[in-house]
Design a protein around this motif. Structure first.
Motif, PDB file in Angstrom:
ATOM      1  N   VAL A 100       8.333 -53.550   1.287  1.00 49.62           N
ATOM      2  CA  VAL A 100       9.049 -52.321   1.874  1.00 49.62           C
ATOM      3  C   VAL A 100      10.416 -52.948   2.309  1.00 49.62           C
ATOM      4  CG1 VAL A 100       7.206 -50.880   2.667  1.00 49.62           C
ATOM      5  CG2 VAL A 100       7.307 -53.261   3.759  1.00 49.62           C
ATOM      6  N   GLN A 101      11.378 -53.214   1.779  1.00 48.72           N
ATOM      7  CA  GLN A 101      12.687 -53.725   2.219  1.00 48.72           C
ATOM      8  C   GLN A 101      13.465 -53.248   3.230  1.00 48.72           C
ATOM      9  OE1 GLN A 101      15.093 -54.670  -1.391  1.00 48.72           O
ATOM     10  NE2 GLN A 101      13.542 -55.999  -2.294  1.00 48.72           N
ATOM     11  N   PRO A 102      13.373 -51.784   3.277  1.00 51.34           N
ATOM     12  CA  PRO A 102      14.154 -51.188   4.403  1.00 51.34           C
ATOM     13  C   PRO A 102      13.579 -51.647   5.746  1.00 51.34           C
ATOM     14  CG  PRO A 102      13.984 -49.675   2.568  1.00 51.34           C
ATOM     15  CD  PRO A 102      13.014 -50.800   2.342  1.00 51.34           C
ATOM     16  N   LEU A 103      12.149 -51.482   5.868  1.00 55.61           N
ATOM     17  CA  LEU A 103      11.415 -51.838   6.883  1.00 55.61           C
ATOM     18  C   LEU A 103      11.521 -53.180   7.327  1.00 55.61           C
ATOM     19  CD1 LEU A 103       8.189 -49.601   6.690  1.00 55.61           C
ATOM     20  CD2 LEU A 103      10.136 -49.078   8.128  1.00 55.61           C
ATOM     21  N   VAL A 104      11.333 -54.141   6.563  1.00 55.60           N
ATOM     22  CA  VAL A 104      11.551 -55.432   6.674  1.00 55.60           C
ATOM     23  C   VAL A 104      13.036 -55.836   7.399  1.00 55.60           C
ATOM     24  CG1 VAL A 104      11.659 -57.754   5.790  1.00 55.60           C
ATOM     25  CG2 VAL A 104       9.780 -56.121   5.058  1.00 55.60           C
ATOM     26  N   LYS A 105      14.078 -55.342   6.525  1.00 56.93           N
ATOM     27  CA  LYS A 105      15.337 -55.333   7.022  1.00 56.93           C
ATOM     28  C   LYS A 105      15.615 -55.091   8.535  1.00 56.93           C
ATOM     29  CE  LYS A 105      20.108 -54.856   5.696  1.00 56.93           C
ATOM     30  NZ  LYS A 105      21.120 -54.185   4.714  1.00 56.93           N
TER      31      LYS A 105
ATOM     32  N   ARG B  87      17.161 -55.678  14.097  1.00 53.37           N
ATOM     33  CA  ARG B  87      16.824 -55.560  15.302  1.00 53.37           C
ATOM     34  C   ARG B  87      16.523 -56.854  16.170  1.00 53.37           C
ATOM     35  NH1 ARG B  87      13.799 -51.576  14.599  1.00 53.37           N
ATOM     36  NH2 ARG B  87      11.839 -52.575  14.393  1.00 53.37           N
ATOM     37  N   ILE B  88      15.818 -57.818  15.825  1.00 53.16           N
ATOM     38  CA  ILE B  88      15.472 -58.874  16.544  1.00 53.16           C
ATOM     39  C   ILE B  88      16.651 -59.946  16.717  1.00 53.16           C
ATOM     40  CG2 ILE B  88      13.912 -61.377  16.395  1.00 53.16           C
ATOM     41  CD1 ILE B  88      11.752 -59.453  14.984  1.00 53.16           C
ATOM     42  N   TYR B  89      17.234 -60.053  15.409  1.00 51.86           N
ATOM     43  CA  TYR B  89      18.613 -60.829  15.441  1.00 51.86           C
ATOM     44  C   TYR B  89      19.822 -60.301  16.242  1.00 51.86           C
ATOM     45  CZ  TYR B  89      16.895 -64.461  12.409  1.00 51.86           C
ATOM     46  OH  TYR B  89      16.137 -65.705  11.962  1.00 51.86           O
TER      47      TYR B  89
END
Length: 142
Positions: free
Chosen positions: A103-108, A113-115
């Motif tokens: 699930v690349q878009p969700l992981v990205k 957001r965190i960074y």
């Protein structure tokens, strides 16, 4: 993942869901599966030892995510605290290789957001070689 197969790398931790290795001024982490708050808390404790070994000198994070490498809401909150703590102790930026996630878009979006909240630059790649070249261009070599 070259950092984990390099004989000069120091393997710092190997849990079921993640591995941590250090090579040069790069900390590599390979992780898979959904991570909740408790899993990230364990991981963050393991990272503390690694981070402290840099004694405040600049270093870079290189993450390899596999499968459904998502964070639960509690996991994201814990990782946010960990990333902010690392930033105060020399972590200059991060590179994330998400080519093997489902699930690349969700992981990205989760990691971006965190960074962003931590005020750190994050490069997101589908290929390890591209991530390594980017890190080298920023002055970090594993």
């Amino acid at each position: 993942m070259k950092i984990f197969s390099n004989p000069n790398a120091t393997l710092k931790s190997k849990y079921g869901q993640y591995q941590i290795a250090v090579l040069g001024n790069v900390v590599g982490v390979s992780a898979e599966g959904i991570a909740d708050g408790a899993a990230i808390e364990r991981y963050a404790r393991d990272m503390m030892e690694v981070v402290n070994s840099f004694a405040g000198n600049h270093w870079a994070f290189l993450g390899f995510l596999h499968g459904s490498a998502l964070l639960t809401k509690a996991g994201e909150k814990e990782l946010q605290h960990s990333i902010e703590w690392r930033a105060k102790r020399g972590m200059a930026l991060g590179a994330l290789v998400i080519g093997e996630t489902t699930v690349q878009p969700l992981v990205k979006s989760q990691f971006q957001r965190i960074y962003d909240k931590a005020g750190l630059e994050l490069g997101v790649f589908t290929d390890e070689q591209d991530a390594m070249q980017w890190l080298e261009g920023k002055g970090f070599k594993g």
